[in-house]
Scaffold this motif. Structure first.
Motif, PDB file in Angstrom:
ATOM      1  N   TRP A  93      42.232  22.581 -55.771  1.00  0.00           N
ATOM      2  CA  TRP A  93      41.209  23.389 -55.902  1.00  0.00           C
ATOM      3  C   TRP A  93      39.978  22.283 -56.103  1.00  0.00           C
ATOM      4  O   TRP A  93      38.593  22.484 -55.784  1.00  0.00           O
ATOM      5  CB  TRP A  93      41.456  24.331 -56.637  1.00  0.00           C
ATOM      6  CG  TRP A  93      40.191  25.305 -57.147  1.00  0.00           C
ATOM      7  CD1 TRP A  93      39.597  25.124 -58.181  1.00  0.00           C
ATOM      8  CD2 TRP A  93      39.388  26.086 -55.880  1.00  0.00           C
ATOM      9  NE1 TRP A  93      38.398  25.878 -58.069  1.00  0.00           N
ATOM     10  CE2 TRP A  93      38.266  26.569 -56.659  1.00  0.00           C
ATOM     11  CE3 TRP A  93      39.595  26.203 -54.545  1.00  0.00           C
ATOM     12  CZ2 TRP A  93      37.338  27.216 -56.026  1.00  0.00           C
ATOM     13  CZ3 TRP A  93      38.490  27.047 -54.143  1.00  0.00           C
ATOM     14  CH2 TRP A  93      37.585  27.656 -54.866  1.00  0.00           C
ATOM     15  N   GLU A  94      40.227  21.645 -57.415  1.00  0.00           N
ATOM     16  CA  GLU A  94      39.076  20.934 -57.924  1.00  0.00           C
ATOM     17  C   GLU A  94      38.704  19.820 -56.912  1.00  0.00           C
ATOM     18  O   GLU A  94      37.432  19.449 -56.834  1.00  0.00           O
ATOM     19  CB  GLU A  94      39.375  20.299 -59.321  1.00  0.00           C
ATOM     20  CG  GLU A  94      39.825  21.162 -60.411  1.00  0.00           C
ATOM     21  CD  GLU A  94      40.103  20.385 -61.688  1.00  0.00           C
ATOM     22  OE1 GLU A  94      40.349  19.354 -61.594  1.00  0.00           O
ATOM     23  OE2 GLU A  94      40.099  21.394 -62.699  1.00  0.00           O
ATOM     24  N   ALA A  95      39.414  19.107 -56.169  1.00  0.00           N
ATOM     25  CA  ALA A  95      39.017  18.094 -54.943  1.00  0.00           C
ATOM     26  C   ALA A  95      38.365  19.103 -54.169  1.00  0.00           C
ATOM     27  O   ALA A  95      37.232  18.285 -53.722  1.00  0.00           O
ATOM     28  CB  ALA A  95      40.401  17.663 -54.594  1.00  0.00           C
ATOM     29  N   LYS A  97      36.633  21.690 -54.457  1.00  0.00           N
ATOM     30  CA  LYS A  97      35.208  22.127 -55.109  1.00  0.00           C
ATOM     31  C   LYS A  97      34.361  20.995 -55.134  1.00  0.00           C
ATOM     32  O   LYS A  97      33.272  20.843 -54.632  1.00  0.00           O
ATOM     33  CB  LYS A  97      35.689  22.791 -56.260  1.00  0.00           C
ATOM     34  CG  LYS A  97      34.621  23.317 -56.873  1.00  0.00           C
ATOM     35  CD  LYS A  97      34.859  24.148 -58.253  1.00  0.00           C
ATOM     36  CE  LYS A  97      35.170  23.004 -59.310  1.00  0.00           C
ATOM     37  NZ  LYS A  97      35.364  23.806 -60.628  1.00  0.00           N
ATOM     38  N   ASP A  98      34.970  19.589 -55.346  1.00  0.00           N
ATOM     39  CA  ASP A  98      34.031  18.460 -55.491  1.00  0.00           C
ATOM     40  C   ASP A  98      33.604  18.220 -54.165  1.00  0.00           C
ATOM     41  O   ASP A  98      32.229  17.727 -54.021  1.00  0.00           O
ATOM     42  CB  ASP A  98      34.797  17.473 -56.185  1.00  0.00           C
ATOM     43  CG  ASP A  98      34.940  17.599 -57.866  1.00  0.00           C
ATOM     44  OD1 ASP A  98      34.253  18.583 -58.336  1.00  0.00           O
ATOM     45  OD2 ASP A  98      35.760  16.946 -58.513  1.00  0.00           O
ATOM     46  N   ALA A  99      34.257  18.001 -53.289  1.00  0.00           N
ATOM     47  CA  ALA A  99      34.018  17.923 -51.926  1.00  0.00           C
ATOM     48  C   ALA A  99      32.885  18.885 -51.265  1.00  0.00           C
ATOM     49  O   ALA A  99      32.115  18.195 -50.598  1.00  0.00           O
ATOM     50  CB  ALA A  99      35.092  17.740 -50.871  1.00  0.00           C
ATOM     51  N   THR A 100      33.066  19.903 -51.586  1.00  0.00           N
ATOM     52  CA  THR A 100      32.111  21.104 -51.249  1.00  0.00           C
ATOM     53  C   THR A 100      30.588  20.762 -51.897  1.00  0.00           C
ATOM     54  O   THR A 100      29.710  20.814 -51.053  1.00  0.00           O
ATOM     55  CB  THR A 100      32.817  22.285 -51.400  1.00  0.00           C
ATOM     56  OG1 THR A 100      33.832  22.600 -50.917  1.00  0.00           O
ATOM     57  CG2 THR A 100      31.702  23.496 -50.858  1.00  0.00           C
ATOM     58  N   LYS A 101      30.924  20.340 -53.113  1.00  0.00           N
ATOM     59  CA  LYS A 101      29.475  20.132 -53.774  1.00  0.00           C
ATOM     60  C   LYS A 101      28.996  19.016 -53.381  1.00  0.00           C
ATOM     61  O   LYS A 101      27.560  19.132 -53.084  1.00  0.00           O
ATOM     62  CB  LYS A 101      29.709  19.789 -55.187  1.00  0.00           C
ATOM     63  CG  LYS A 101      30.003  21.251 -56.238  1.00  0.00           C
ATOM     64  CD  LYS A 101      30.073  20.976 -57.404  1.00  0.00           C
ATOM     65  CE  LYS A 101      30.514  22.273 -58.346  1.00  0.00           C
ATOM     66  NZ  LYS A 101      30.858  21.982 -59.732  1.00  0.00           N
ATOM     67  N   LYS A 102      29.632  17.873 -52.745  1.00  0.00           N
ATOM     68  CA  LYS A 102      29.023  16.585 -52.430  1.00  0.00           C
ATOM     69  C   LYS A 102      28.340  16.927 -50.889  1.00  0.00           C
ATOM     70  O   LYS A 102      27.280  16.155 -50.646  1.00  0.00           O
ATOM     71  CB  LYS A 102      30.150  15.517 -52.402  1.00  0.00           C
ATOM     72  CG  LYS A 102      30.404  14.831 -53.707  1.00  0.00           C
ATOM     73  CD  LYS A 102      31.390  13.895 -53.400  1.00  0.00           C
ATOM     74  CE  LYS A 102      31.736  13.348 -55.026  1.00  0.00           C
ATOM     75  NZ  LYS A 102      32.766  12.472 -54.932  1.00  0.00           N
ATOM     76  N   VAL A 103      29.077  17.741 -50.199  1.00  0.00           N
ATOM     77  CA  VAL A 103      28.622  17.747 -48.975  1.00  0.00           C
ATOM     78  C   VAL A 103      27.561  18.698 -48.812  1.00  0.00           C
ATOM     79  O   VAL A 103      26.293  18.358 -48.138  1.00  0.00           O
ATOM     80  CB  VAL A 103      29.780  18.616 -47.992  1.00  0.00           C
ATOM     81  CG1 VAL A 103      29.064  19.085 -46.596  1.00  0.00           C
ATOM     82  CG2 VAL A 103      30.933  17.781 -47.875  1.00  0.00           C
ATOM     83  N   PHE A 104      27.265  19.809 -49.664  1.00  0.00           N
ATOM     84  CA  PHE A 104      26.205  20.691 -49.695  1.00  0.00           C
ATOM     85  C   PHE A 104      24.997  20.140 -50.586  1.00  0.00           C
ATOM     86  O   PHE A 104      24.063  20.812 -50.861  1.00  0.00           O
ATOM     87  CB  PHE A 104      26.769  22.039 -49.769  1.00  0.00           C
ATOM     88  CG  PHE A 104      27.470  22.634 -48.669  1.00  0.00           C
ATOM     89  CD1 PHE A 104      26.918  23.042 -47.388  1.00  0.00           C
ATOM     90  CD2 PHE A 104      28.850  22.952 -48.623  1.00  0.00           C
ATOM     91  CE1 PHE A 104      27.508  23.274 -46.284  1.00  0.00           C
ATOM     92  CE2 PHE A 104      29.454  23.184 -47.530  1.00  0.00           C
ATOM     93  CZ  PHE A 104      28.773  23.484 -46.425  1.00  0.00           C
ATOM     94  N   GLY A 105      25.358  19.358 -51.347  1.00  0.00           N
ATOM     95  CA  GLY A 105      24.357  18.532 -52.070  1.00  0.00           C
ATOM     96  C   GLY A 105      23.978  19.393 -53.598  1.00  0.00           C
ATOM     97  O   GLY A 105      22.955  19.436 -54.117  1.00  0.00           O
ATOM     98  N   LYS A 106      24.949  20.102 -54.009  1.00  0.00           N
ATOM     99  CA  LYS A 106      25.025  20.933 -55.218  1.00  0.00           C
ATOM    100  C   LYS A 106      25.542  20.256 -56.161  1.00  0.00           C
ATOM    101  O   LYS A 106      26.308  20.829 -57.167  1.00  0.00           O
ATOM    102  CB  LYS A 106      25.411  22.317 -54.982  1.00  0.00           C
ATOM    103  CG  LYS A 106      24.714  22.972 -53.998  1.00  0.00           C
ATOM    104  CD  LYS A 106      25.280  24.686 -54.051  1.00  0.00           C
ATOM    105  CE  LYS A 106      24.420  25.244 -53.193  1.00  0.00           C
ATOM    106  NZ  LYS A 106      24.818  26.572 -53.029  1.00  0.00           N
ATOM    107  N   GLY A 107      25.410  18.978 -56.724  1.00  0.00           N
ATOM    108  CA  GLY A 107      26.005  18.246 -57.814  1.00  0.00           C
ATOM    109  C   GLY A 107      26.680  16.976 -57.551  1.00  0.00           C
ATOM    110  O   GLY A 107      26.522  16.468 -56.321  1.00  0.00           O
ATOM    111  N   GLY A 108      27.329  16.373 -58.250  1.00  0.00           N
ATOM    112  CA  GLY A 108      27.888  15.194 -58.178  1.00  0.00           C
ATOM    113  C   GLY A 108      27.335  13.993 -57.353  1.00  0.00           C
ATOM    114  O   GLY A 108      27.397  13.090 -56.997  1.00  0.00           O
TER     115      GLY A 108
END
Length: 108
Positions: A93-95, A97-108
């Motif tokens: 789930w954390e992986a 969530k992190d991938a989604t943030k990177k793809v959509f530019g909301k963090g990381g």
């Protein structure tokens, strides 16, 4: 050998011993000698049966404890597997969530 066979052997042995005593008894004290010897044989049979009972109890106790230990081992293994699955799901789930943030530019 099960307890029925052992008890049968003990009783057969007691009868053979009693028959031998009757055949060897003196004519004068025949009745008392046979009675005492039969009593002694009876005690021997009872002692043998008690020993068989005690041995059966010890075996049953060991089997019961083995089953208990096996059950505990299985339960602990299932607990560890459940924890590992939970941790794996959390990491997945954390992986995600992190991938989604990177793809959509909301963090990381």
């Amino acid at each position: 050998m099960n307890s029925k066979k052992i008890c049968g052997i003990l009783i057969a042995g007691a009868l053979l011993v009693t028959y031998g005593v009757v055949a060897q008894a003196s004519p004068g004290g025949f009745g008392q000698d046979v009675k005492q010897d039969a009593k002694t044989v009876g005690h021997g049979v009872a002692d043998g049966a008690r020993d068989v009972g005690h041995a059966t109890r010890r075996v049953a106790k060991k089997v019961g404890h083995g089953a208990k230990d096996a059950g505990i081992g299985i339960g602990h293994g299932a607990k560890k597997a459940g924890i590992a699955i939970g941790h794996g799901a959390k990491e997945g789930w954390e992986a995600t969530k992190d991938a989604t943030k990177k793809v959509f530019g909301k963090g990381g």
